[in-house]
Write a protein that holds these residues in place. Structure first.
Motif, PDB file in Angstrom:
ATOM      1  N   TYR A 106       0.832  -1.200   0.000  1.00  0.00           N
ATOM      2  CA  TYR A 106       0.000   0.000   0.000  1.00  0.00           C
ATOM      3  C   TYR A 106       0.871   1.257   0.000  1.00  0.00           C
ATOM      4  CZ  TYR A 106      -3.464   3.411   1.622  1.00  0.00           C
ATOM      5  OH  TYR A 106      -4.272   4.511   1.749  1.00  0.00           O
ATOM      6  N   SER A 107       1.912   1.270   0.835  1.00  0.00           N
ATOM      7  CA  SER A 107       2.794   2.431   0.909  1.00  0.00           C
ATOM      8  C   SER A 107       3.504   2.676  -0.418  1.00  0.00           C
ATOM      9  CB  SER A 107       3.827   2.237   2.028  1.00  0.00           C
ATOM     10  OG  SER A 107       3.202   2.179   3.289  1.00  0.00           O
ATOM     11  N   SER A 108       3.877   1.586  -1.097  1.00  0.00           N
ATOM     12  CA  SER A 108       4.553   1.751  -2.383  1.00  0.00           C
ATOM     13  C   SER A 108       3.629   2.377  -3.418  1.00  0.00           C
ATOM     14  CB  SER A 108       5.087   0.412  -2.889  1.00  0.00           C
ATOM     15  OG  SER A 108       4.050  -0.405  -3.412  1.00  0.00           O
ATOM     16  N   GLN A 109       2.334   2.078  -3.320  1.00  0.00           N
ATOM     17  CA  GLN A 109       1.380   2.681  -4.236  1.00  0.00           C
ATOM     18  C   GLN A 109       1.149   4.149  -3.919  1.00  0.00           C
ATOM     19  OE1 GLN A 109      -0.283   0.993  -7.136  1.00  0.00           O
ATOM     20  NE2 GLN A 109       1.765   0.270  -6.591  1.00  0.00           N
ATOM     21  N   VAL A 110       1.156   4.499  -2.638  1.00  0.00           N
ATOM     22  CA  VAL A 110       1.081   5.914  -2.269  1.00  0.00           C
ATOM     23  C   VAL A 110       2.314   6.646  -2.784  1.00  0.00           C
ATOM     24  CG1 VAL A 110       0.960   7.552  -0.352  1.00  0.00           C
ATOM     25  CG2 VAL A 110      -0.371   5.437  -0.267  1.00  0.00           C
ATOM     26  N   ASP A 111       3.484   5.998  -2.671  1.00  0.00           N
ATOM     27  CA  ASP A 111       4.708   6.578  -3.240  1.00  0.00           C
ATOM     28  C   ASP A 111       4.528   6.854  -4.729  1.00  0.00           C
ATOM     29  OD1 ASP A 111       5.950   6.313  -0.778  1.00  0.00           O
ATOM     30  OD2 ASP A 111       7.045   4.490  -1.324  1.00  0.00           O
ATOM     31  N   ALA A 112       3.911   5.900  -5.436  1.00  0.00           N
ATOM     32  CA  ALA A 112       3.730   6.044  -6.880  1.00  0.00           C
ATOM     33  C   ALA A 112       2.777   7.187  -7.202  1.00  0.00           C
ATOM     34  CB  ALA A 112       3.210   4.738  -7.472  1.00  0.00           C
ATOM     35  N   VAL A 113       1.698   7.321  -6.431  1.00  0.00           N
ATOM     36  CA  VAL A 113       0.757   8.423  -6.633  1.00  0.00           C
ATOM     37  C   VAL A 113       1.458   9.759  -6.408  1.00  0.00           C
ATOM     38  CG1 VAL A 113      -1.317   9.536  -5.701  1.00  0.00           C
ATOM     39  CG2 VAL A 113      -1.288   7.075  -6.070  1.00  0.00           C
ATOM     40  N   GLU A 114       2.267   9.804  -5.357  1.00  0.00           N
ATOM     41  CA  GLU A 114       2.997  11.030  -5.034  1.00  0.00           C
ATOM     42  C   GLU A 114       4.007  11.369  -6.129  1.00  0.00           C
ATOM     43  OE1 GLU A 114       4.600  12.782  -0.879  1.00  0.00           O
ATOM     44  OE2 GLU A 114       5.437  10.845  -1.448  1.00  0.00           O
ATOM     45  N   GLN A 115       4.787  10.370  -6.547  1.00  0.00           N
ATOM     46  CA  GLN A 115       5.792  10.615  -7.572  1.00  0.00           C
ATOM     47  C   GLN A 115       5.143  10.998  -8.894  1.00  0.00           C
ATOM     48  OE1 GLN A 115       9.195  10.667  -7.031  1.00  0.00           O
ATOM     49  NE2 GLN A 115       9.139  11.622  -9.066  1.00  0.00           N
ATOM     50  N   ARG A 116       3.996  10.403  -9.189  1.00  0.00           N
ATOM     51  CA  ARG A 116       3.282  10.736 -10.429  1.00  0.00           C
ATOM     52  C   ARG A 116       2.847  12.192 -10.425  1.00  0.00           C
ATOM     53  NH1 ARG A 116       0.860   8.367 -14.759  1.00  0.00           N
ATOM     54  NH2 ARG A 116      -1.199   9.119 -15.408  1.00  0.00           N
ATOM     55  N   SER A 117       2.423  12.690  -9.280  1.00  0.00           N
ATOM     56  CA  SER A 117       2.016  14.103  -9.219  1.00  0.00           C
ATOM     57  C   SER A 117       3.209  15.015  -9.476  1.00  0.00           C
ATOM     58  CB  SER A 117       1.378  14.418  -7.861  1.00  0.00           C
ATOM     59  OG  SER A 117       2.337  14.461  -6.821  1.00  0.00           O
ATOM     60  N   ILE A 118       4.387  14.619  -8.989  1.00  0.00           N
ATOM     61  CA  ILE A 118       5.601  15.411  -9.219  1.00  0.00           C
ATOM     62  C   ILE A 118       5.989  15.372 -10.693  1.00  0.00           C
ATOM     63  CG2 ILE A 118       8.076  15.562  -8.713  1.00  0.00           C
ATOM     64  CD1 ILE A 118       7.395  14.392  -5.918  1.00  0.00           C
ATOM     65  N   ASP A 119       6.030  14.165 -11.259  1.00  0.00           N
ATOM     66  CA  ASP A 119       6.447  14.010 -12.656  1.00  0.00           C
ATOM     67  C   ASP A 119       5.496  14.729 -13.606  1.00  0.00           C
ATOM     68  OD1 ASP A 119       8.533  12.456 -11.731  1.00  0.00           O
ATOM     69  OD2 ASP A 119       7.565  10.554 -12.203  1.00  0.00           O
ATOM     70  N   LEU A 120       4.199  14.529 -13.416  1.00  0.00           N
ATOM     71  CA  LEU A 120       3.235  15.136 -14.326  1.00  0.00           C
ATOM     72  C   LEU A 120       3.258  16.657 -14.238  1.00  0.00           C
ATOM     73  CD1 LEU A 120       0.199  12.724 -13.833  1.00  0.00           C
ATOM     74  CD2 LEU A 120       1.622  12.932 -15.878  1.00  0.00           C
ATOM     75  N   SER A 121       3.418  17.183 -13.033  1.00  0.00           N
ATOM     76  CA  SER A 121       3.432  18.646 -12.882  1.00  0.00           C
ATOM     77  C   SER A 121       4.656  19.263 -13.539  1.00  0.00           C
ATOM     78  CB  SER A 121       3.383  19.025 -11.396  1.00  0.00           C
ATOM     79  OG  SER A 121       4.543  18.581 -10.714  1.00  0.00           O
ATOM     80  N   GLN A 122       5.725  18.470 -13.704  1.00  0.00           N
ATOM     81  CA  GLN A 122       6.935  18.969 -14.357  1.00  0.00           C
ATOM     82  C   GLN A 122       6.920  18.754 -15.864  1.00  0.00           C
ATOM     83  OE1 GLN A 122       9.998  16.817 -12.266  1.00  0.00           O
ATOM     84  NE2 GLN A 122       9.983  18.197 -10.499  1.00  0.00           N
ATOM     85  N   GLN A 123       6.128  17.786 -16.328  1.00  0.00           N
ATOM     86  CA  GLN A 123       6.186  17.387 -17.733  1.00  0.00           C
ATOM     87  C   GLN A 123       5.038  17.907 -18.581  1.00  0.00           C
ATOM     88  OE1 GLN A 123       6.297  13.131 -17.385  1.00  0.00           O
ATOM     89  NE2 GLN A 123       8.305  13.096 -16.397  1.00  0.00           N
ATOM     90  N   LEU A 124       3.911  18.235 -17.970  1.00  0.00           N
ATOM     91  CA  LEU A 124       2.715  18.573 -18.737  1.00  0.00           C
ATOM     92  C   LEU A 124       2.162  19.927 -18.317  1.00  0.00           C
ATOM     93  CD1 LEU A 124       0.781  15.156 -18.623  1.00  0.00           C
ATOM     94  CD2 LEU A 124       2.144  16.070 -20.521  1.00  0.00           C
ATOM     95  N   PRO A 125       1.389  20.566 -19.198  1.00  0.00           N
ATOM     96  CA  PRO A 125       0.666  21.772 -18.794  1.00  0.00           C
ATOM     97  C   PRO A 125      -0.262  21.459 -17.619  1.00  0.00           C
ATOM     98  CG  PRO A 125       0.580  21.481 -21.177  1.00  0.00           C
ATOM     99  CD  PRO A 125       1.148  20.210 -20.605  1.00  0.00           C
TER     100      PRO A 125
END
Length: 234
Positions: A94-113
């Motif tokens: 479960y924690s690893s999936q929360v990590d993935a959600v968190e990292q996805r928010s960082i990556d997407l905010s840097q890569q997309l409008p």
């Protein structure tokens, strides 16, 4: 407790049970080792988590742990060394999936409008919830015994939502009265309601509707199709 002896498929080490070793289906969480891992051990742990996530999503949290170890390509002894109890494995997955959600928010905010980052993050949340649903009953039990852990998890989810929602709001691309709490609650409710075999696809379709709702009335999207009233044919 019955004797457990397993041969590690990766390093050929035979693991015998220690006196008082916790039953993997019982006992408190938090007994998993918390120390730096060698590269090979870290790879084994990552493979176990990937296998557990897939198994919990497809078959629920009661899947035999031997099946998880086999899918990861390691021995059951390796699984117990990393995750002495079932709830240790569930909490780590479960924690690893929360990590993935968190990292996805960082990556997407840097890569997309901003508006695209928000939309893609919302759609990806469906995958996170599909994993959670396989663990939900045990997670509820664990939450009662360790509420602080889940409060921190909730805070991380809200911070991830805020990371993609706020830039879109500041750009005038979504309505200004939305909050991270409302967004996470709405997404969770959508996923909980999708219980059919095609639930994930249904959830994504409804997520798209919620995204359109967020855009309705936003200053920068005034006059766009999502803000234009439907006109019935004459």
């Amino acid at each position: 407790m019955s004797t457990r002896a397993a041969r590690d498929a990766s390093d050929e080490v035979t693991v015998e049970p220690r006196p008082g070793r916790p039953d993997p289906d019982r006992g408190p969480c938090g007994t998993a080792p918390d120390k730096p891992l060698r590269a090979d051990a870290a790879r084994n742990r990552a493979r176990l988590l990937d296998a557990a996530i897939a198994a919990f999503t497809d078959h629920g949290v009661d899947v035999p742990l031997e099946d998880v170890a086999k899918a990861a390509g390691v021995g059951i002894g390796t699984l117990y060394r990393h995750f002495p109890t079932r709830c240790d494995l569930v909490l780590a997955a479960y924690s690893s999936q929360v990590d993935a959600v968190e990292q996805r928010s960082i990556d997407l905010s840097q890569q997309l409008p901003p508006e695209e980052a928000l939309h893609e993050w919302m759609r990806g949340f469906v995958d996170f919830y599909a994993v959670k649903m396989g663990m939900v009953n045990l997670l509820r039990q664990m939450m009662q015994g360790n509420p602080e852990t889940f409060e921190r998890t909730r805070a991380r989810l809200l911070a991830s939502a805020e990371r993609v929602l706020t830039p879109a709001m500041e750009a005038g691309l979504v309505r200004s009265d939305a909050t991270p709490q409302e967004l996470v609650r709405a997404l969770g409710g959508i996923c909980l309601a999708a219980t059919t075999p095609d639930g994930q696809e249904t959830s994504r379709a409804v997520v798209d509707l919620v995204y359109d709702g967020l855009r309705y009335g936003a200053p920068a999207t005034a006059g766009s199709p999502v803000n234009s009233p439907s006109v019935a044919p004459a």
